[in-house]
Design a protein around this motif. Structure first.
Motif, PDB file in Angstrom:
ATOM      1  N   TYR A 274      26.235  79.348  70.304  1.00 61.99           N
ATOM      2  CA  TYR A 274      25.583  78.481  71.179  1.00 61.99           C
ATOM      3  C   TYR A 274      25.623  77.001  70.403  1.00 61.99           C
ATOM      4  CZ  TYR A 274      21.299  78.620  69.234  1.00 61.99           C
ATOM      5  OH  TYR A 274      20.264  78.702  67.911  1.00 61.99           O
ATOM      6  N   PRO A 275      25.893  76.057  71.367  1.00 59.50           N
ATOM      7  CA  PRO A 275      25.840  74.734  70.628  1.00 59.50           C
ATOM      8  C   PRO A 275      24.438  74.270  70.157  1.00 59.50           C
ATOM      9  CG  PRO A 275      26.070  74.470  73.239  1.00 59.50           C
ATOM     10  CD  PRO A 275      26.181  75.855  72.624  1.00 59.50           C
TER      11      PRO A 275
ATOM     12  N   PHE B 277      18.475  77.347  75.127  1.00 61.35           N
ATOM     13  CA  PHE B 277      19.391  78.382  75.103  1.00 61.35           C
ATOM     14  C   PHE B 277      18.593  79.522  74.583  1.00 61.35           C
ATOM     15  CE2 PHE B 277      22.445  81.337  73.135  1.00 61.35           C
ATOM     16  CZ  PHE B 277      23.519  81.313  74.304  1.00 61.35           C
TER      17      PHE B 277
ATOM     18  N   TRP C 207      28.029  74.150  65.848  1.00 59.60           N
ATOM     19  CA  TRP C 207      27.622  75.561  66.740  1.00 59.60           C
ATOM     20  C   TRP C 207      26.790  76.430  65.636  1.00 59.60           C
ATOM     21  CZ3 TRP C 207      29.267  77.130  71.727  1.00 59.60           C
ATOM     22  CH2 TRP C 207      29.665  76.170  72.358  1.00 59.60           C
TER      23      TRP C 207
ATOM     24  N   CYS D  73      34.094  73.937  71.744  1.00 63.77           N
ATOM     25  CA  CYS D  73      34.060  73.979  70.427  1.00 63.77           C
ATOM     26  C   CYS D  73      34.993  73.195  69.605  1.00 63.77           C
ATOM     27  CB  CYS D  73      34.003  75.591  70.050  1.00 63.77           C
ATOM     28  SG  CYS D  73      33.515  75.924  68.139  1.00 63.77           S
TER      29      CYS D  73
ATOM     30  N   LEU E 278      21.916  72.552  72.333  1.00 69.87           N
ATOM     31  CA  LEU E 278      21.122  73.321  73.442  1.00 69.87           C
ATOM     32  C   LEU E 278      20.030  74.192  72.930  1.00 69.87           C
ATOM     33  CD1 LEU E 278      24.105  74.371  75.776  1.00 69.87           C
ATOM     34  CD2 LEU E 278      22.300  72.591  76.131  1.00 69.87           C
TER      35      LEU E 278
ATOM     36  N   LYS F  85      26.307  77.362  78.174  1.00 68.21           N
ATOM     37  CA  LYS F  85      27.081  77.012  77.168  1.00 68.21           C
ATOM     38  C   LYS F  85      28.408  76.895  77.593  1.00 68.21           C
ATOM     39  CE  LYS F  85      28.629  81.137  75.048  1.00 68.21           C
ATOM     40  NZ  LYS F  85      29.126  81.848  73.581  1.00 68.21           N
TER      41      LYS F  85
ATOM     42  N   PHE G  31      30.748  73.752  77.098  1.00 67.81           N
ATOM     43  CA  PHE G  31      30.567  72.938  75.810  1.00 67.81           C
ATOM     44  C   PHE G  31      32.065  73.581  75.279  1.00 67.81           C
ATOM     45  CE2 PHE G  31      26.284  72.002  76.805  1.00 67.81           C
ATOM     46  CZ  PHE G  31      25.886  70.917  76.112  1.00 67.81           C
TER      47      PHE G  31
END
Length: 231
Positions: free
Chosen positions: A179-180, A187, A160, A154, A183, A149, A152
Motif C-alpha cells: 500500500y502507498p 489503510f 510504498w 507505483c 495512505l 489503493k 495509486f
C-alpha cells in the motif's frame, strides 16, 4: 354361504391389488427422495429431471432417506476429458428450503429453494445461507481496502510499504499486501477491520485451514505501475 365366500374373495383380491399398487410407491412420501439429472439452467433457477440412478458421465444429485446426499460431478475445473466422482454430504428439508452441507465445497453450506416439485421434475433456486452472507460481507471489507489503493500508481517503490492482512483459521495472517505510505493510517485501519472480521468468521463457522506461515516479503518493486512484493 356363497355370498359370504364371494365377499371374502373380493376382500382378499382388494388387499392384493392395494399391495401391488403400494409396491410402486416410493418408500417415502417426500418427492425429493431419489436421483435428479439433466440440469437446465435458466437465470437463477435450475430444472432437474428424475432418474432411476445417477449418470456415469454427467452431473447428477441424489437425495437419500437417511439424510445422505450424493453429488456426481467433474469438480470445478471442467476441462475435457472429464472424470466424474461422487461427493457425499448431508441434506435436510426445512419447509421448501433444501439445506446442503459438503466438505469439499467452500463455503461448505449452501441452500436450494424449491420452486416446484413433482414426481418427474424438480425446479430449484440457489438461496444464500447465513454463512454465504457472512462470507460476502467479509469480501466486501477486503474490496474496501483494495479500492483504497487501486487509484495509486507505483512509480517509486520507496513510496510504498506492505503489511500482513487477514487471519488464517490455524493462526497467523493470510498473507501480505502492499500500500502507498501516504495512505498508511486509513489503510491499516481497514486491514485491521478485515483481519478481525475474518477471525470472527473462522470461529463462527469452524473454518479449517493449513498451518503454514506465509513468507514475509523483503521489499517492493514497481512493475508497469503496480506494486509487486519481492521475496
Amino acid at each position: 354361504m356363497i355370498n359370504k365366500y364371494l365377499l371374502l374373495c373380493f376382500f382378499l383380491l382388494s388387499m392384493v391389488s392395494c399391495t401391488s399398487n403400494d409396491a410402486e410407491i416410493p418408500l417415502s412420501d417426500n418427492l425429493l427422495i431419489g436421483s435428479w439429472v439433466n440440469p437446465i439452467y435458466d437465470g437463477e433457477t435450475t430444472t432437474f429431471k428424475r432418474a432411476s440412478a445417477l449418470p456415469d458421465k454427467d452431473y447428477g444429485i441424489s437425495f437419500k432417506l437417511n439424510g445422505v446426499l450424493v453429488e456426481r460431478s467433474s469438480g470445478w475445473c471442467g476441462t475435457p476429458p472429464l472424470s466424474f466422482f461422487d461427493y457425499t454430504g448431508q441434506w435436510q428439508l426445512e419447509d421448501s428450503l433444501i439445506l446442503i452441507s459438503q466438505e469439499h465445497l467452500y463455503p461448505n453450506n449452501y441452500a436450494w429453494r424449491i420452486i416446484s416439485l413433482t414426481k418427474t421434475e424438480l425446479v430449484v433456486k440457489r438461496e444464500l445461507t447465513e454463512q454465504e452472507i457472512d462470507y460476502r460481507d467479509l469480501m466486501d471489507l477486503f474490496d474496501d481496502l483494495y479500492e483504497l489503493k487501486v487509484n495509486f500508481t507505483c512509480n517509486n517503490a520507496s513510496n510504498w510499504t506492505y503489511t500482513a492482512y487477514g487471519s488464517k483459521a490455524c493462526g497467523g495472517p493470510q498473507g501480505y499486501i502492499a500500500y502507498p505510505k501516504e495512505l498508511e493510517a486509513a489503510f491499516l485501519q481497514k486491514v485491521n477491520a478485515y483481519t478481525e472480521a475474518e477471525r470472527a468468521y473462522n470461529l463462527k463457522w469452524e473454518i479449517i485451514s493449513t498451518c503454514d506461515v506465509p513468507r514475509e516479503p523483503i521489499g517492493i518493486e514497481c512493475l508497469n505501475g503496480y506494486p509487486v512484493l519481492k521475496y
